[in-house]
Design a protein around this motif. Structure first.
Motif, PDB file in Angstrom:
ATOM      1  N   LYS A 233      27.971 -26.576 -72.845  1.00  0.00           N
ATOM      2  CA  LYS A 233      28.628 -26.834 -74.129  1.00  0.00           C
ATOM      3  C   LYS A 233      29.407 -25.605 -74.584  1.00  0.00           C
ATOM      4  O   LYS A 233      28.996 -24.472 -74.371  1.00  0.00           O
ATOM      5  CB  LYS A 233      27.591 -27.173 -75.194  1.00  0.00           C
ATOM      6  N   GLY A 234      30.538 -25.851 -75.231  1.00  0.00           N
ATOM      7  CA  GLY A 234      31.309 -24.786 -75.845  1.00  0.00           C
ATOM      8  C   GLY A 234      32.286 -24.066 -74.936  1.00  0.00           C
ATOM      9  O   GLY A 234      32.834 -23.042 -75.323  1.00  0.00           O
ATOM     10  N   LEU A 235      32.526 -24.575 -73.737  1.00  0.00           N
ATOM     11  CA  LEU A 235      33.445 -23.912 -72.811  1.00  0.00           C
ATOM     12  C   LEU A 235      34.860 -24.437 -73.009  1.00  0.00           C
ATOM     13  O   LEU A 235      35.062 -25.600 -73.344  1.00  0.00           O
ATOM     14  CB  LEU A 235      33.008 -24.159 -71.363  1.00  0.00           C
ATOM     15  N   PRO A 236      35.863 -23.591 -72.783  1.00  0.00           N
ATOM     16  CA  PRO A 236      37.249 -24.054 -72.927  1.00  0.00           C
ATOM     17  C   PRO A 236      37.614 -25.082 -71.850  1.00  0.00           C
ATOM     18  O   PRO A 236      37.436 -24.827 -70.659  1.00  0.00           O
ATOM     19  CB  PRO A 236      38.076 -22.775 -72.777  1.00  0.00           C
ATOM     20  N   VAL A 237      38.106 -26.200 -72.272  1.00  0.00           N
ATOM     21  CA  VAL A 237      38.433 -27.298 -71.371  1.00  0.00           C
ATOM     22  C   VAL A 237      39.518 -26.885 -70.371  1.00  0.00           C
ATOM     23  O   VAL A 237      39.478 -27.280 -69.205  1.00  0.00           O
ATOM     24  CB  VAL A 237      38.887 -28.543 -72.178  1.00  0.00           C
ATOM     25  N   GLU A 238      40.462 -26.033 -70.814  1.00  0.00           N
ATOM     26  CA  GLU A 238      41.557 -25.614 -69.936  1.00  0.00           C
ATOM     27  C   GLU A 238      41.030 -24.950 -68.666  1.00  0.00           C
ATOM     28  O   GLU A 238      41.604 -25.100 -67.591  1.00  0.00           O
ATOM     29  CB  GLU A 238      42.490 -24.623 -70.646  1.00  0.00           C
ATOM     30  N   VAL A 239      39.951 -24.213 -68.786  1.00  0.00           N
ATOM     31  CA  VAL A 239      39.387 -23.517 -67.629  1.00  0.00           C
ATOM     32  C   VAL A 239      38.575 -24.470 -66.769  1.00  0.00           C
ATOM     33  O   VAL A 239      38.705 -24.477 -65.542  1.00  0.00           O
ATOM     34  CB  VAL A 239      38.509 -22.323 -68.077  1.00  0.00           C
ATOM     35  N   THR A 240      37.751 -25.282 -67.379  1.00  0.00           N
ATOM     36  CA  THR A 240      36.850 -26.139 -66.603  1.00  0.00           C
ATOM     37  C   THR A 240      37.590 -27.217 -65.817  1.00  0.00           C
ATOM     38  O   THR A 240      37.130 -27.614 -64.755  1.00  0.00           O
ATOM     39  CB  THR A 240      35.777 -26.789 -67.494  1.00  0.00           C
ATOM     40  N   ILE A 241      38.740 -27.690 -66.311  1.00  0.00           N
ATOM     41  CA  ILE A 241      39.453 -28.753 -65.604  1.00  0.00           C
ATOM     42  C   ILE A 241      40.591 -28.240 -64.722  1.00  0.00           C
ATOM     43  O   ILE A 241      41.206 -29.014 -64.002  1.00  0.00           O
ATOM     44  CB  ILE A 241      39.994 -29.829 -66.573  1.00  0.00           C
ATOM     45  N   ALA A 242      40.874 -26.942 -64.755  1.00  0.00           N
ATOM     46  CA  ALA A 242      41.993 -26.383 -63.989  1.00  0.00           C
ATOM     47  C   ALA A 242      41.793 -26.614 -62.487  1.00  0.00           C
ATOM     48  O   ALA A 242      40.707 -26.403 -61.955  1.00  0.00           O
ATOM     49  CB  ALA A 242      42.130 -24.899 -64.274  1.00  0.00           C
ATOM     50  N   LYS A 243      42.830 -27.054 -61.823  1.00  0.00           N
ATOM     51  CA  LYS A 243      42.824 -27.248 -60.368  1.00  0.00           C
ATOM     52  C   LYS A 243      43.380 -25.981 -59.738  1.00  0.00           C
ATOM     53  O   LYS A 243      44.513 -25.586 -60.011  1.00  0.00           O
ATOM     54  CB  LYS A 243      43.685 -28.439 -59.964  1.00  0.00           C
ATOM     55  N   LEU A 244      42.589 -25.334 -58.898  1.00  0.00           N
ATOM     56  CA  LEU A 244      42.983 -24.061 -58.313  1.00  0.00           C
ATOM     57  C   LEU A 244      43.106 -24.155 -56.799  1.00  0.00           C
ATOM     58  O   LEU A 244      42.462 -24.976 -56.167  1.00  0.00           O
ATOM     59  CB  LEU A 244      41.942 -22.982 -58.649  1.00  0.00           C
ATOM     60  N   ILE A 245      43.932 -23.276 -56.243  1.00  0.00           N
ATOM     61  CA  ILE A 245      43.994 -23.120 -54.797  1.00  0.00           C
ATOM     62  C   ILE A 245      43.191 -21.864 -54.432  1.00  0.00           C
ATOM     63  O   ILE A 245      42.816 -21.088 -55.309  1.00  0.00           O
ATOM     64  CB  ILE A 245      45.455 -23.021 -54.291  1.00  0.00           C
TER      65      ILE A 245
ATOM     66  N   GLY B 146      35.825 -17.723 -66.969  1.00  0.00           N
ATOM     67  CA  GLY B 146      36.788 -17.694 -65.886  1.00  0.00           C
ATOM     68  C   GLY B 146      36.346 -18.599 -64.753  1.00  0.00           C
ATOM     69  O   GLY B 146      35.178 -18.982 -64.663  1.00  0.00           O
ATOM     70  N   LYS B 147      37.294 -18.938 -63.908  1.00  0.00           N
ATOM     71  CA  LYS B 147      36.992 -19.749 -62.738  1.00  0.00           C
ATOM     72  C   LYS B 147      37.807 -19.194 -61.580  1.00  0.00           C
ATOM     73  O   LYS B 147      38.978 -18.863 -61.733  1.00  0.00           O
ATOM     74  CB  LYS B 147      37.339 -21.213 -62.987  1.00  0.00           C
ATOM     75  N   ARG B 148      37.151 -19.085 -60.432  1.00  0.00           N
ATOM     76  CA  ARG B 148      37.808 -18.604 -59.211  1.00  0.00           C
ATOM     77  C   ARG B 148      37.548 -19.608 -58.101  1.00  0.00           C
ATOM     78  O   ARG B 148      36.463 -20.148 -57.987  1.00  0.00           O
ATOM     79  CB  ARG B 148      37.258 -17.249 -58.808  1.00  0.00           C
ATOM     80  N   MET B 149      38.557 -19.802 -57.274  1.00  0.00           N
ATOM     81  CA  MET B 149      38.411 -20.708 -56.140  1.00  0.00           C
ATOM     82  C   MET B 149      38.347 -19.894 -54.860  1.00  0.00           C
ATOM     83  O   MET B 149      39.220 -19.078 -54.596  1.00  0.00           O
ATOM     84  CB  MET B 149      39.586 -21.686 -56.082  1.00  0.00           C
TER      85      MET B 149
END
Length: 110
Positions: A66-78, A94-97
């Protein structure tokens, strides 16, 4: 070490993971340390509780917290791509692929 005594261990004001971390870290709080957790324990509510006690949190994160930014959690990364966002309250998600997606969390006083 903290032994789990069953249902009575958990009160309604805290999640089980938050309660465990707060109890295990109790004697290390209020002196500016950093706590590093894995994705079972890391979350916004724990981070705020620790920050109130002068302790910073860093850890991997489950994307459905809960409380995480949607832009980061749904971002599709290479592969090797990174995305992140800082909130107004001072936490960074942050999110890293690499071979798979890894979500990261950090909170500091601003």
């Amino acid at each position: 070490m903290l032994l789990y005594p069953g249902k009575n261990f958990q009160d309604t004001s805290q999640e089980l993971g938050e309660k465990i971390v707060m109890e295990l870290c109790d004697k290390y709080l209020d002196v500016g340390r950093k706590v590093i957790t894995d994705n079972y324990y890391t979350g916004v509510l724990l981070a705020i509780q620790l920050l109130d006690r002068g302790t910073h949190l860093l850890g991997t994160l489950r994307k459905n917290r809960k409380g995480l930014p949607v832009e980061v959690t749904i971002a599709k990364l290479i592969k090797r791509e990174v995305v992140g966002k800082e909130s107004k309250t001072g936490f960074v998600v942050g999110k890293r692929m690499d071979k798979r997606q890894v979500h990261m969390f950090r909170i500091d006083k601003t």
